[in-house]
Design a protein around this motif. Structure first.
Motif, PDB file in Angstrom:
ATOM      1  N   GLY A  53     -13.802 -15.171  77.272  1.00 53.50           N
ATOM      2  CA  GLY A  53     -15.000 -15.615  76.563  1.00 53.50           C
ATOM      3  C   GLY A  53     -15.007 -17.108  76.296  1.00 53.50           C
ATOM      4  O   GLY A  53     -16.044 -17.762  76.387  1.00 53.50           O
ATOM      5  N   CYS A  54     -13.838 -17.648  75.986  1.00 55.10           N
ATOM      6  CA  CYS A  54     -13.733 -19.098  75.751  1.00 55.10           C
ATOM      7  C   CYS A  54     -14.054 -19.903  77.007  1.00 55.10           C
ATOM      8  O   CYS A  54     -14.503 -21.041  76.923  1.00 55.10           O
ATOM      9  N   GLU A  61     -22.379 -15.495  75.809  1.00 53.63           N
ATOM     10  CA  GLU A  61     -21.368 -14.882  76.674  1.00 53.63           C
ATOM     11  C   GLU A  61     -20.048 -14.703  75.917  1.00 53.63           C
ATOM     12  O   GLU A  61     -19.389 -13.673  76.040  1.00 53.63           O
ATOM     13  N   PHE A  62     -19.675 -15.706  75.139  1.00 53.24           N
ATOM     14  CA  PHE A  62     -18.467 -15.628  74.328  1.00 53.24           C
ATOM     15  C   PHE A  62     -18.543 -14.420  73.398  1.00 53.24           C
ATOM     16  O   PHE A  62     -17.593 -13.646  73.288  1.00 53.24           O
ATOM     17  N   LEU A  63     -19.691 -14.231  72.769  1.00 54.72           N
ATOM     18  CA  LEU A  63     -19.901 -13.113  71.852  1.00 54.72           C
ATOM     19  C   LEU A  63     -19.697 -11.779  72.565  1.00 54.72           C
ATOM     20  O   LEU A  63     -19.055 -10.873  72.027  1.00 54.72           O
ATOM     21  N   ILE A  68     -16.055  -6.912  73.429  1.00 51.77           N
ATOM     22  CA  ILE A  68     -15.147  -6.146  74.298  1.00 51.77           C
ATOM     23  C   ILE A  68     -13.740  -6.145  73.712  1.00 51.77           C
ATOM     24  O   ILE A  68     -13.067  -5.106  73.664  1.00 51.77           O
ATOM     25  N   ALA A  69     -13.287  -7.302  73.235  1.00 52.39           N
ATOM     26  CA  ALA A  69     -11.965  -7.403  72.601  1.00 52.39           C
ATOM     27  C   ALA A  69     -11.892  -6.484  71.389  1.00 52.39           C
ATOM     28  O   ALA A  69     -10.888  -5.787  71.175  1.00 52.39           O
ATOM     29  N   SER A  70     -12.958  -6.442  70.616  1.00 57.45           N
ATOM     30  CA  SER A  70     -13.002  -5.579  69.437  1.00 57.45           C
ATOM     31  C   SER A  70     -12.901  -4.109  69.840  1.00 57.45           C
ATOM     32  O   SER A  70     -12.164  -3.332  69.228  1.00 57.45           O
ATOM     33  N   LEU A 111     -15.085 -13.603  63.350  1.00 56.66           N
ATOM     34  CA  LEU A 111     -15.464 -14.546  64.409  1.00 56.66           C
ATOM     35  C   LEU A 111     -16.791 -14.130  65.040  1.00 56.66           C
ATOM     36  O   LEU A 111     -17.642 -14.995  65.315  1.00 56.66           O
ATOM     37  N   ILE A 112     -16.978 -12.842  65.238  1.00 59.70           N
ATOM     38  CA  ILE A 112     -18.249 -12.356  65.780  1.00 59.70           C
ATOM     39  C   ILE A 112     -19.400 -12.742  64.853  1.00 59.70           C
ATOM     40  O   ILE A 112     -20.447 -13.228  65.298  1.00 59.70           O
TER      41      ILE A 112
END
Length: 124
Positions: A53-54, A61-63, A68-70, A111-112
């Motif tokens: 994402g970074c 897109e990062f969000l 997905i990470a969550s 962060l989200i």
């Protein structure tokens, strides 16, 4: 583009990957292609999606990659539970891993929220 190493949540998730790999070394060999693989992949998915994402061009897109990470963190939490119920992980290790996962989930949520707020501010 942001350096993922600047995110505390990435650092915590990276440490979690290392802990999961250490833990799965003690699993029965017959679980190599089942729980071991699933646990390792779910754990790896968390920091990997933050990194990916970074590398994207937009906050939107990062969000998406943070979500997905969550999801992977939730998956990992369940896999720890089932591994504990199957007696592949002792109670103390399970509690520590679950606590670490909960912390990562909370950090991802924060962060989200921040990224969503920034996106909404940019629209106005």
């Amino acid at each position: 583009m942001v350096d993922y190493r600047n995110y505390t949540v990435w650092k915590k998730a990276h440490g979690l990957v290392l802990d999961i790999y250490k833990t799965t070394r003690n699993f029965p060999a017959e679980e190599k292609f089942n729980l071991i693989s699933q646990l390792n992949r779910a754990a790896l998915s968390i920091p990997t999606n933050i990194v990916e994402g970074c590398g994207r061009e937009t906050q939107k897109e990062f969000l998406r990659f943070l979500y997905i990470a969550s999801g992977s963190a939730f998956e990992l939490e369940y896999l720890i539970l089932v591994s504990t119920d199957l007696k592949f992980i002792d109670k103390a290790s399970s509690e520590k891993l679950t606590s670490d996962i909960m912390e990562v989930k909370k950090m991802l949520y924060s962060l989200i929220k921040k990224v969503k707020s920034n996106l909404n501010s940019a629209k106005n």
